[in-house]
Design an enzyme around this catalytic site. Sequence first.
Site, mmCIF file in Angstrom:
data_model
loop_
_atom_site.group_PDB
_atom_site.id
_atom_site.type_symbol
_atom_site.label_atom_id
_atom_site.label_comp_id
_atom_site.label_asym_id
_atom_site.label_seq_id
_atom_site.Cartn_x
_atom_site.Cartn_y
_atom_site.Cartn_z
ATOM 1 N N ASP A 287 1.056 -1.139 0.525
ATOM 2 C CA ASP A 287 -0.021 -0.009 -0.279
ATOM 3 C C ASP A 287 0.860 0.587 -0.209
ATOM 4 O O ASP A 287 2.100 1.102 0.680
ATOM 5 C CB ASP A 287 -0.541 -0.241 1.577
ATOM 6 C CG ASP A 287 -2.017 1.620 1.653
ATOM 7 O OD1 ASP A 287 -2.449 1.879 0.883
ATOM 8 O OD2 ASP A 287 -1.666 1.864 2.640
ATOM 9 N N ASP B 62 0.165 4.977 1.111
ATOM 10 C CA ASP B 62 -0.334 6.488 2.211
ATOM 11 C C ASP B 62 -0.172 5.296 3.264
ATOM 12 O O ASP B 62 -1.024 4.467 3.998
ATOM 13 C CB ASP B 62 -2.026 6.349 2.339
ATOM 14 C CG ASP B 62 -2.588 7.350 0.592
ATOM 15 O OD1 ASP B 62 -1.200 8.365 0.149
ATOM 16 O OD2 ASP B 62 -2.821 7.087 -0.106
HETATM 17 C C1 G6P Z 1 -6.167 5.023 0.033
HETATM 18 C C2 G6P Z 1 -6.007 6.022 1.379
HETATM 19 C C3 G6P Z 1 -7.854 6.794 1.368
HETATM 20 C C4 G6P Z 1 -7.229 7.776 0.137
HETATM 21 C C5 G6P Z 1 -7.462 6.378 -1.342
HETATM 22 C C6 G6P Z 1 -8.165 7.848 -2.145
HETATM 23 O O1 G6P Z 1 -6.097 4.454 -0.120
HETATM 24 O O2 G6P Z 1 -5.878 5.367 2.405
HETATM 25 O O3 G6P Z 1 -7.334 7.365 2.724
HETATM 26 O O4 G6P Z 1 -9.373 7.539 0.632
HETATM 27 O O5 G6P Z 1 -6.419 6.342 -0.947
HETATM 28 O O6 G6P Z 1 -7.594 8.387 -2.310
HETATM 29 P P1 G6P Z 1 -7.779 9.824 -4.040
HETATM 30 O O7 G6P Z 1 -5.903 10.173 -3.281
HETATM 31 O O8 G6P Z 1 -7.945 9.351 -5.015
HETATM 32 O O9 G6P Z 1 -8.424 10.715 -3.021
HETATM 33 MG MG MG Z 2 -2.487 3.240 3.834
#
Ligand code: G6P
Ligand code: MG
Length: 220
Positions: free
Chosen positions: A9, A11
Amino acid sequence: MPIKAFLFDLDGVIVDTAVYHYQAWKRLANELGFDISEEFNERLKGVSRTESLDIILAHGGLTLPDEEKLELASQKNNWYLDLVSRMTAEDILPGVATFFSQVRKAGLQTALGSVSKNAPLILERIGMSAVFDAVIDGNKISKGKPDPEVFTKGAAELEVRPAECVVFEDAVAGVEAGKRGGMFVVGLGSPEVLTQADLVAPSLDVLTVDEVLTKANARP
Ligand code: G6P
Ligand code: MG
């Protein structure tokens, strides 16, 4: 079946953008007249932008028309991009560089598995665009975590089976996605939160590739 690939992953695993997502969502909630806590934020980790907004609006007791929701999601994304634009390679989490050099030495393949549509931009900002053998992000999938699609697509692109993969995740939804995909999952965070993970550590900093391989290869 011996492990052949590690799926990461982004983030909260490679880089601490989880905190920027939280700040941007908190600002949005505050402007709408309510607040979200760090504990509530655990529910948003790994969840797509639109689904996160739905969870937040439900928390604030708000029902809004679709056009307004689109506007709010894009407002949040602009704030988020503002925070991200200041990122550099210095923002890579502790232990990531060492861990990746061990991954290479072990001859393992790697994929990124992130629901974020901003993943390519972030990889570029931190100088990691060329590091992964496959990159699956929010632009390539139709179902976000906890659906396993982001990881099963990664395994398919690497031409390995799910049982040959280890997933690294900081989110409850992401751990569930890896488990539903039939993979060994390393949870990065607290064992009280990441209860479904096969192995939990506070961060990549305290793990070695050997240790992960030994545990994943010994699974029943
Ligand atoms: C990751 C993060 C989420 C976020 C998602 C979409 O999974 O953990 O917190 O909402 O990505 O991200 P984006 O950058 O497309 O808004
Ligand atoms: Mg994450």
